[in-house]
Design a protein around this motif. Structure first.
Motif, PDB file in Angstrom:
ATOM      1  N   SER A  52       0.939  -1.285  -0.036  1.00  0.00           N
ATOM      2  CA  SER A  52       0.011   0.060  -0.132  1.00  0.00           C
ATOM      3  C   SER A  52       0.699   1.150  -0.124  1.00  0.00           C
ATOM      4  N   GLY A  53       0.205   2.405  -0.068  1.00  0.00           N
ATOM      5  CA  GLY A  53       0.769   3.686  -0.174  1.00  0.00           C
ATOM      6  C   GLY A  53       0.887   4.317   1.175  1.00  0.00           C
ATOM      7  N   LEU A  54       1.387   5.650   1.180  1.00  0.00           N
ATOM      8  CA  LEU A  54       1.557   6.743   2.097  1.00  0.00           C
ATOM      9  C   LEU A  54       0.147   6.533   2.908  1.00  0.00           C
ATOM     10  N   THR A  55       0.439   6.550   4.248  1.00  0.00           N
ATOM     11  CA  THR A  55      -0.726   6.804   5.074  1.00  0.00           C
ATOM     12  C   THR A  55      -1.582   5.574   5.438  1.00  0.00           C
ATOM     13  N   CYS A  56      -1.146   4.380   4.643  1.00  0.00           N
ATOM     14  CA  CYS A  56      -1.908   3.249   4.741  1.00  0.00           C
ATOM     15  C   CYS A  56      -1.544   2.187   5.873  1.00  0.00           C
ATOM     16  N   THR A  57      -2.487   1.160   6.129  1.00  0.00           N
ATOM     17  CA  THR A  57      -2.012  -0.014   6.939  1.00  0.00           C
ATOM     18  C   THR A  57      -2.448  -1.148   6.005  1.00  0.00           C
ATOM     19  N   ASP A  59      -5.293  -2.463   6.045  1.00  0.00           N
ATOM     20  CA  ASP A  59      -6.717  -2.537   6.055  1.00  0.00           C
ATOM     21  C   ASP A  59      -7.077  -1.838   4.574  1.00  0.00           C
ATOM     22  N   ASN A  60      -6.398  -0.668   4.454  1.00  0.00           N
ATOM     23  CA  ASN A  60      -7.127  -0.038   3.050  1.00  0.00           C
ATOM     24  C   ASN A  60      -7.419  -0.865   1.980  1.00  0.00           C
ATOM     25  N   PHE A  61      -6.466  -1.721   1.693  1.00  0.00           N
ATOM     26  CA  PHE A  61      -6.620  -2.593   0.201  1.00  0.00           C
ATOM     27  C   PHE A  61      -7.561  -3.770   0.867  1.00  0.00           C
ATOM     28  N   GLN A  63     -10.004  -3.717   2.852  1.00  0.00           N
ATOM     29  CA  GLN A  63     -11.209  -3.050   3.156  1.00  0.00           C
ATOM     30  C   GLN A  63     -12.101  -2.404   1.996  1.00  0.00           C
ATOM     31  N   LYS A  64     -11.196  -1.778   1.043  1.00  0.00           N
ATOM     32  CA  LYS A  64     -11.732  -0.809   0.221  1.00  0.00           C
ATOM     33  C   LYS A  64     -11.654  -1.195  -1.456  1.00  0.00           C
ATOM     34  N   SER A  65     -10.620  -2.244  -1.642  1.00  0.00           N
ATOM     35  CA  SER A  65     -10.637  -2.511  -3.223  1.00  0.00           C
ATOM     36  C   SER A  65     -11.478  -3.614  -3.616  1.00  0.00           C
ATOM     37  N   ALA A  95       4.918  14.409   9.861  1.00  0.00           N
ATOM     38  CA  ALA A  95       4.561  14.342   8.559  1.00  0.00           C
ATOM     39  C   ALA A  95       3.718  13.347   7.822  1.00  0.00           C
ATOM     40  N   TYR A  96       2.882  13.301   6.950  1.00  0.00           N
ATOM     41  CA  TYR A  96       2.063  11.989   6.420  1.00  0.00           C
ATOM     42  C   TYR A  96       2.994  11.099   5.662  1.00  0.00           C
ATOM     43  N   ASP A  97       4.041  11.648   4.945  1.00  0.00           N
ATOM     44  CA  ASP A  97       4.905  11.239   4.124  1.00  0.00           C
ATOM     45  C   ASP A  97       6.210  10.837   4.453  1.00  0.00           C
ATOM     46  N   GLY A 146       0.986  -3.026  -6.222  1.00  0.00           N
ATOM     47  CA  GLY A 146       0.828  -1.971  -5.339  1.00  0.00           C
ATOM     48  C   GLY A 146       0.531  -0.782  -5.783  1.00  0.00           C
ATOM     49  N   HIS A 147       0.361   0.216  -4.814  1.00  0.00           N
ATOM     50  CA  HIS A 147      -0.274   1.495  -4.996  1.00  0.00           C
ATOM     51  C   HIS A 147       0.780   2.721  -4.660  1.00  0.00           C
ATOM     52  N   SER A 148       1.027   3.458  -5.631  1.00  0.00           N
ATOM     53  CA  SER A 148       1.822   4.877  -4.997  1.00  0.00           C
ATOM     54  C   SER A 148       3.433   4.489  -4.457  1.00  0.00           C
ATOM     55  N   MET A 149       3.402   4.792  -3.118  1.00  0.00           N
ATOM     56  CA  MET A 149       4.692   4.474  -2.672  1.00  0.00           C
ATOM     57  C   MET A 149       4.849   2.861  -2.816  1.00  0.00           C
ATOM     58  N   PRO A 181       9.431  15.094  -5.085  1.00  0.00           N
ATOM     59  CA  PRO A 181       9.579  15.464  -3.469  1.00  0.00           C
ATOM     60  C   PRO A 181       9.244  14.361  -2.542  1.00  0.00           C
ATOM     61  N   TRP A 182       8.379  13.612  -2.704  1.00  0.00           N
ATOM     62  CA  TRP A 182       8.157  12.541  -1.933  1.00  0.00           C
ATOM     63  C   TRP A 182       9.335  11.621  -1.628  1.00  0.00           C
ATOM     64  N   GLY A 183       9.876  11.172  -2.932  1.00  0.00           N
ATOM     65  CA  GLY A 183      11.077  10.313  -2.993  1.00  0.00           C
ATOM     66  C   GLY A 183      12.399  10.948  -2.250  1.00  0.00           C
ATOM     67  N   GLN A 224      -4.325  13.717  -8.329  1.00  0.00           N
ATOM     68  CA  GLN A 224      -4.112  14.805  -7.720  1.00  0.00           C
ATOM     69  C   GLN A 224      -2.415  14.689  -7.550  1.00  0.00           C
ATOM     70  N   PHE A 225      -1.580  13.743  -7.481  1.00  0.00           N
ATOM     71  CA  PHE A 225      -0.125  13.622  -7.378  1.00  0.00           C
ATOM     72  C   PHE A 225       0.659  13.742  -8.803  1.00  0.00           C
ATOM     73  N   TYR A 226      -0.320  13.497  -9.786  1.00  0.00           N
ATOM     74  CA  TYR A 226       0.327  13.299 -10.997  1.00  0.00           C
ATOM     75  C   TYR A 226       0.316  14.503 -11.983  1.00  0.00           C
ATOM     76  N   ASP A 255      -8.629   9.298 -10.453  1.00  0.00           N
ATOM     77  CA  ASP A 255      -7.839   9.930  -9.578  1.00  0.00           C
ATOM     78  C   ASP A 255      -6.898   8.995  -8.636  1.00  0.00           C
ATOM     79  N   HIS A 256      -6.350   9.251  -7.615  1.00  0.00           N
ATOM     80  CA  HIS A 256      -5.417   8.482  -6.930  1.00  0.00           C
ATOM     81  C   HIS A 256      -6.152   7.583  -5.755  1.00  0.00           C
ATOM     82  N   SER A 257      -7.377   7.511  -5.825  1.00  0.00           N
ATOM     83  CA  SER A 257      -8.028   6.930  -4.730  1.00  0.00           C
ATOM     84  C   SER A 257      -8.440   5.078  -4.743  1.00  0.00           C
ATOM     85  N   TYR A 258      -9.021   4.793  -4.167  1.00  0.00           N
ATOM     86  CA  TYR A 258      -9.270   3.274  -4.188  1.00  0.00           C
ATOM     87  C   TYR A 258     -10.481   3.115  -4.990  1.00  0.00           C
ATOM     88  N   PHE A 259     -10.969   4.190  -5.380  1.00  0.00           N
ATOM     89  CA  PHE A 259     -12.180   4.282  -6.466  1.00  0.00           C
ATOM     90  C   PHE A 259     -11.484   3.568  -7.759  1.00  0.00           C
TER      91      PHE A 259
HETATM   92  N1  LIG Z   1      -3.242  11.730   3.220  1.00  0.00           N
HETATM   93  C1  LIG Z   1      -2.595  12.232   2.441  1.00  0.00           C
HETATM   94  C2  LIG Z   1      -2.619  11.619   1.168  1.00  0.00           C
HETATM   95  C3  LIG Z   1      -2.113  10.402   1.074  1.00  0.00           C
HETATM   96  C4  LIG Z   1      -2.796   9.481   0.060  1.00  0.00           C
HETATM   97  O1  LIG Z   1      -3.329   9.930  -0.776  1.00  0.00           O
HETATM   98  N2  LIG Z   1      -2.361   7.909   0.265  1.00  0.00           N
HETATM   99  C5  LIG Z   1      -2.745   7.089  -0.678  1.00  0.00           C
HETATM  100  C6  LIG Z   1      -1.434   6.353  -1.236  1.00  0.00           C
HETATM  101  S1  LIG Z   1      -0.267   7.318  -1.435  1.00  0.00           S
HETATM  102  C7  LIG Z   1      -4.011   6.315   0.020  1.00  0.00           C
HETATM  103  O2  LIG Z   1      -4.053   5.227  -0.344  1.00  0.00           O
HETATM  104  N3  LIG Z   1      -4.713   6.696   1.157  1.00  0.00           N
HETATM  105  C8  LIG Z   1      -5.405   5.974   1.781  1.00  0.00           C
HETATM  106  C9  LIG Z   1      -6.829   5.775   1.039  1.00  0.00           C
HETATM  107  O3  LIG Z   1      -7.028   6.368  -0.066  1.00  0.00           O
HETATM  108  O4  LIG Z   1      -7.322   4.525   1.690  1.00  0.00           O
HETATM  109  C10 LIG Z   1      -2.546  13.776   2.207  1.00  0.00           C
HETATM  110  O5  LIG Z   1      -2.992  14.236   3.434  1.00  0.00           O
HETATM  111  O6  LIG Z   1      -2.326  14.227   1.149  1.00  0.00           O
END
Ligand SMILES: N[C@@H](CCC(=O)N[C@@H](CS)C(=O)NCC(=O)O)C(=O)O
Length: 277
Positions: A52-57, A59-61, A63-65, A95-97, A146-149, A181-183, A224-226, A255-259
């Motif tokens: 998974s990506g930043l901020t995830c555990t 659970d994200n994948f 529960q949401k995918s 910081a979240y990243d 995987g996703h993002s990070m 920037p993230w990297g 939003q990150f592209y 977008d960047h989301s699980y949708f």
């Molecule tokens: N929360 C961050 C964005 C981080 C983000 O979008 N994380 C992606 C992975 S890089 C994610 O999957 N977030 C959790 C989710 O959507 O369930 C922010 O404040 O900008």
């Protein structure tokens, strides 16, 4: 090795479980999730990793995918690690990243990160052994997505271990961490200022020298990150050096989301199953 089962659910006839355990590699308690298909036909079961990506555990994948429908359909196990070491004694950042939730799947060399931030060895060694023991009739065949990070983590781990992983795929991955920037923030913090040490953790560098497994990447144009964090130019250019089998798909509006992830997950599972069969 003691595993503690902390959640279990039937899902599409298979079983979704969440475990906690003490990780020797990370020196802290960790959780991970694993899906085992029903295997009514008693066939050999391959394994797909999801990072998974930043901020995830984990659970994200799970529960949401909605991946369980596909994992049961194709009779494949799926393991989902957490995204970093965790706990009060583990270094962190506000910081979240950076820090907890942002382990970048590497081996940190800098203080105070080096003691716990060893996600690379956790996944390729410790959790690999745990997964193999949990899957009845394990075929020994593995692939990674995987996703993002975590998309970047899948690319790096998959390329560094091309004999273990038969396929790699990624949703909106960071592709050139040394340039974005993230990297830059994560690599400076975990690996130090010397950019030479970043190369072995940068997918755009590895693709120049590796005999990579087949790679599928999907990127939404409404992300939003592209392109700031996720630009593909250097990676695709460098993939030509080794004639790597890379399929890069851009999808309009997503977008960047699980949708986005849940929409194109079937495409990715089909790609993995083809390589795992
Ligand atoms: N929360 C961050 C964005 C981080 C983000 O979008 N994380 C992606 C992975 S890089 C994610 O999957 N977030 C959790 C989710 O959507 O369930 C922010 O404040 O900008």
């Amino acid at each position: 090795m003691t595993l503690k089962l902390i959640e279990q659910h039937f899902s599409f006839d298979g079983v979704q479980s969440k475990y906690s355990h003490y990780s020797e590699v990370l020196q802290c308690d960790m959780t991970f999730s694993i899906y085992l298909p029903s295997n009514q036909e008693k066939k050999e079961i391959p394994l797909i990793w999801w990072l998974s990506g930043l901020t995830c555990t984990d659970d994200n994948f799970s529960q949401k995918s909605g991946f369980q429908r596909l994992a049961e359909k194709h009779q494949v196990a799926v393991i989902i690690p957490d995204t970093s070491p965790r706990g009060e004694n583990v270094a962190d950042d506000a910081a979240y990243d950076l820090g907890q939730g942002a382990g970048f799947y590497l081996t940190a060399t800098q203080e105070p990160w080096a003691k716990h931030y060893n996600m690379y060895a956790y996944i390729t060694d410790e959790l690999s052994r745990i997964a193999a023991a949990l899957i009845p009739n394990f075929s020994g065949k593995e692939s990674i997505m995987g996703h993002s990070m975590g998309g970047h983590g899948a690319l790096v781990i998959g390329m560094k271990n091309a004999a273990k992983f038969k396929a790699i795929s990624a949703f909106s991955p960071i592709l050139s961490p040394s340039q974005v920037p993230w990297g830059i923030k994560a690599f400076t913090t975990y690996l130090g200022e010397d950019k030479a040490s970043w190369k072995e953790w940068d997918a755009s560098e590895l693709i120049k020298t590796t005999d990579a497994p087949p790679i599928l990447i999907t990127q939404g144009t409404g992300d939003q990150f592209y392109p700031e964090q996720l630009d593909e130019t250097t990676f695709l250019e460098n993939a030509k050096v080794t004639d790597a089998k890379v399929t890069y798909k851009k999808v309009k509006g997503y977008d960047h989301s699980y949708f986005f992830i849940s929409t194109f997950l079937e495409d990715h599972f089909d790609f993995h199953i083809e390589q795992l069969s």
